[in-house]
Design a protein around this motif. Structure first.
Motif, short mmCIF file in Angstrom:
data_model
loop_
_atom_site.label_atom_id
_atom_site.label_comp_id
_atom_site.label_asym_id
_atom_site.label_seq_id
_atom_site.Cartn_x
_atom_site.Cartn_y
_atom_site.Cartn_z
N MET A 1 -8.61 -25.31 28.64
CA MET A 1 -9.50 -26.38 29.04
C MET A 1 -8.72 -27.63 29.45
N LYS A 2 -7.64 -27.93 28.71
CA LYS A 2 -6.85 -29.11 29.06
C LYS A 2 -6.16 -28.94 30.40
N SER A 3 -5.72 -27.73 30.70
CA SER A 3 -5.07 -27.51 31.99
C SER A 3 -6.08 -27.64 33.13
N LEU A 4 -7.34 -27.26 32.89
CA LEU A 4 -8.38 -27.44 33.90
C LEU A 4 -8.65 -28.91 34.15
N ILE A 5 -8.63 -29.71 33.10
CA ILE A 5 -8.86 -31.15 33.24
C ILE A 5 -7.71 -31.79 34.01
N LYS A 6 -6.48 -31.31 33.82
CA LYS A 6 -5.35 -31.84 34.56
C LYS A 6 -5.35 -31.36 36.01
N PHE A 7 -5.89 -30.18 36.25
CA PHE A 7 -5.88 -29.54 37.57
C PHE A 7 -7.01 -30.04 38.46
N LEU A 8 -8.17 -30.30 37.88
CA LEU A 8 -9.38 -30.62 38.64
C LEU A 8 -9.29 -31.90 39.48
N VAL A 11 -7.47 -31.20 42.75
CA VAL A 11 -8.26 -30.39 43.67
C VAL A 11 -9.35 -31.23 44.33
#
Length: 158
Positions: A1-8, A11
């Motif tokens: 989930m943390k990697s998604l928050i950093k990635f989003l 994008v």
């Protein structure tokens, strides 16, 4: 989930920039003849020849130079609007970051844009041979300028 928050956010920013580049290509660059006509009218009325950026010879400005100019102006407006939002939150124009985003960065970008367009005009007037002003590369109907801009937006440099 943390990697998604950093990635989003990356994008989202890249999708926004891609949509901006496509809109610039479809709404601004394709209207080059109208832009050149209006630009020549303004230059003839208000500006001395030394600061005119649209050539008197055809095509006036190349597609790639017009696309670069539109993208830089859009980026300049984005930075100035960020400076305006920052000024509203800080409550002053004399803060270091507010002054930088609202005045200094746009002024520098406009200076770079003017220099780029002046050099493009000089290249256009000095070129006595064939001018490569096609919007497609090779025999295909692909838009190489649009592809270059989108590739830059999605590059892993930043």
């Amino acid at each position: 989930m943390k990697s998604l928050i950093k990635f989003l956010p990356g994008v989202i920013i890249r999708v926004f920039l891609t949509v901006s580049v496509v809109i610039i290509d479809k709404q601004v660059v394709q209207r080059r003849d109208q832009i050149v006509h209006k630009g020549r009218q303004l230059q003839n009325i208000y500006l001395p020849e030394s600061v005119c950026v649209i050539a008197d010879t055809e095509p006036g400005i190349l597609y790639r130079d017009l696309q670069l100019a539109a993208e830089l102006l859009g980026f300049t407006c984005l930075i100035a609007s960020l400076g305006l939002v920052l000024a509203i939150f800080k409550g002053t124009l004399w803060d270091f970051w507010v002054f930088g985003f609202l005045f200094v960065s746009p002024a520098c970008l406009i200076g770079v844009l003017f220099l780029s367009l002046s050099l493009a005009k000089r290249r256009l007037l000095g070129d006595r041979g064939e001018i490569d002003d096609t919007r497609s590369s090779g025999h295909s109907r692909r838009n190489s300028g649009l592809e270059r801009s989108i590739h830059w937006v999605w590059a892993d440099v930043w």
